[in-house]
Design a protein around this motif. Sequence first.
Motif, PDB file in Angstrom:
ATOM      1  N   ILE A   1      36.378  58.304 108.336  1.00 46.97           N
ATOM      2  CA  ILE A   1      37.316  58.378 107.218  1.00 46.97           C
ATOM      3  C   ILE A   1      36.583  58.726 105.927  1.00 46.97           C
ATOM      4  O   ILE A   1      37.059  59.535 105.126  1.00 46.97           O
ATOM      5  CB  ILE A   1      38.099  57.057 107.083  1.00 46.97           C
ATOM      6  N   ALA A   2      35.407  58.135 105.724  1.00 46.39           N
ATOM      7  CA  ALA A   2      34.631  58.423 104.513  1.00 46.39           C
ATOM      8  C   ALA A   2      34.211  59.888 104.467  1.00 46.39           C
ATOM      9  O   ALA A   2      34.269  60.525 103.408  1.00 46.39           O
ATOM     10  CB  ALA A   2      33.411  57.512 104.449  1.00 46.39           C
ATOM     11  N   VAL A   3      33.793  60.427 105.603  1.00 48.24           N
ATOM     12  CA  VAL A   3      33.391  61.837 105.639  1.00 48.24           C
ATOM     13  C   VAL A   3      34.585  62.741 105.370  1.00 48.24           C
ATOM     14  O   VAL A   3      34.487  63.709 104.602  1.00 48.24           O
ATOM     15  CB  VAL A   3      32.733  62.186 106.998  1.00 48.24           C
ATOM     16  N   LEU A   4      35.731  62.424 105.981  1.00 47.69           N
ATOM     17  CA  LEU A   4      36.930  63.243 105.753  1.00 47.69           C
ATOM     18  C   LEU A   4      37.379  63.167 104.297  1.00 47.69           C
ATOM     19  O   LEU A   4      37.775  64.188 103.718  1.00 47.69           O
ATOM     20  CB  LEU A   4      38.053  62.803 106.684  1.00 47.69           C
ATOM     21  N   LEU A   5      37.304  61.980 103.701  1.00 44.62           N
ATOM     22  CA  LEU A   5      37.667  61.859 102.285  1.00 44.62           C
ATOM     23  C   LEU A   5      36.683  62.589 101.380  1.00 44.62           C
ATOM     24  O   LEU A   5      37.055  63.106 100.326  1.00 44.62           O
ATOM     25  CB  LEU A   5      37.742  60.388 101.876  1.00 44.62           C
ATOM     26  N   SER A   6      35.423  62.652 101.787  1.00 49.59           N
ATOM     27  CA  SER A   6      34.432  63.332 100.953  1.00 49.59           C
ATOM     28  C   SER A   6      34.645  64.846 100.941  1.00 49.59           C
ATOM     29  O   SER A   6      34.144  65.529 100.055  1.00 49.59           O
ATOM     30  CB  SER A   6      33.018  63.002 101.416  1.00 49.59           C
ATOM     31  N   LEU A   7      35.386  65.358 101.923  1.00 48.17           N
ATOM     32  CA  LEU A   7      35.698  66.785 101.939  1.00 48.17           C
ATOM     33  C   LEU A   7      36.776  67.138 100.916  1.00 48.17           C
ATOM     34  O   LEU A   7      36.995  68.305 100.627  1.00 48.17           O
ATOM     35  CB  LEU A   7      36.147  67.216 103.337  1.00 48.17           C
TER      36      LEU A   7
ATOM     37  N   LEU B   1      30.246  58.092  95.207  1.00 47.98           N
ATOM     38  CA  LEU B   1      30.104  57.199  94.058  1.00 47.98           C
ATOM     39  C   LEU B   1      30.522  55.770  94.418  1.00 47.98           C
ATOM     40  O   LEU B   1      29.832  54.801  94.079  1.00 47.98           O
ATOM     41  CB  LEU B   1      30.939  57.713  92.887  1.00 47.98           C
ATOM     42  N   ILE B   2      31.624  55.645  95.143  1.00 49.47           N
ATOM     43  CA  ILE B   2      32.084  54.324  95.580  1.00 49.47           C
ATOM     44  C   ILE B   2      31.064  53.698  96.521  1.00 49.47           C
ATOM     45  O   ILE B   2      30.769  52.506  96.426  1.00 49.47           O
ATOM     46  CB  ILE B   2      33.470  54.444  96.247  1.00 49.47           C
ATOM     47  N   TYR B   3      30.486  54.486  97.427  1.00 50.49           N
ATOM     48  CA  TYR B   3      29.480  53.983  98.365  1.00 50.49           C
ATOM     49  C   TYR B   3      28.257  53.446  97.613  1.00 50.49           C
ATOM     50  O   TYR B   3      27.766  52.349  97.909  1.00 50.49           O
ATOM     51  CB  TYR B   3      29.072  55.096  99.331  1.00 50.49           C
ATOM     52  N   ILE B   4      27.787  54.185  96.632  1.00 51.28           N
ATOM     53  CA  ILE B   4      26.620  53.756  95.861  1.00 51.28           C
ATOM     54  C   ILE B   4      26.922  52.464  95.099  1.00 51.28           C
ATOM     55  O   ILE B   4      26.094  51.545  95.052  1.00 51.28           O
ATOM     56  CB  ILE B   4      26.157  54.880  94.902  1.00 51.28           C
ATOM     57  N   ILE B   5      28.107  52.362  94.537  1.00 50.03           N
ATOM     58  CA  ILE B   5      28.485  51.125  93.831  1.00 50.03           C
ATOM     59  C   ILE B   5      28.526  49.955  94.806  1.00 50.03           C
ATOM     60  O   ILE B   5      28.014  48.865  94.513  1.00 50.03           O
ATOM     61  CB  ILE B   5      29.837  51.311  93.110  1.00 50.03           C
TER      62      ILE B   5
END
Length: 62
Positions: free
Chosen positions: A35-41, A48-52
């Motif tokens: 889901i994260a990869v699909l949203l990053s597209l 940014l959310i992941y780093i936070i």
Amino acid sequence: MSGKLMKSKKDRYVFGVCGGIGEYFGISGNLVRIIAVLLSLTQFPVWLIYIILIFVLPNRED
């Protein structure tokens, strides 16, 4: 939902953020990663959310 949202110790590839989110919602950490990869597209700032979350989420103690 199971308890507090924390980084995973068992289901981690880099920092355990996606694994921790998966454990919290009772789903696979791999599904969260997909889901994260699909949203990053899209225009959604997943990176940014992941780093936070790396700095905000506590490590699981068990």
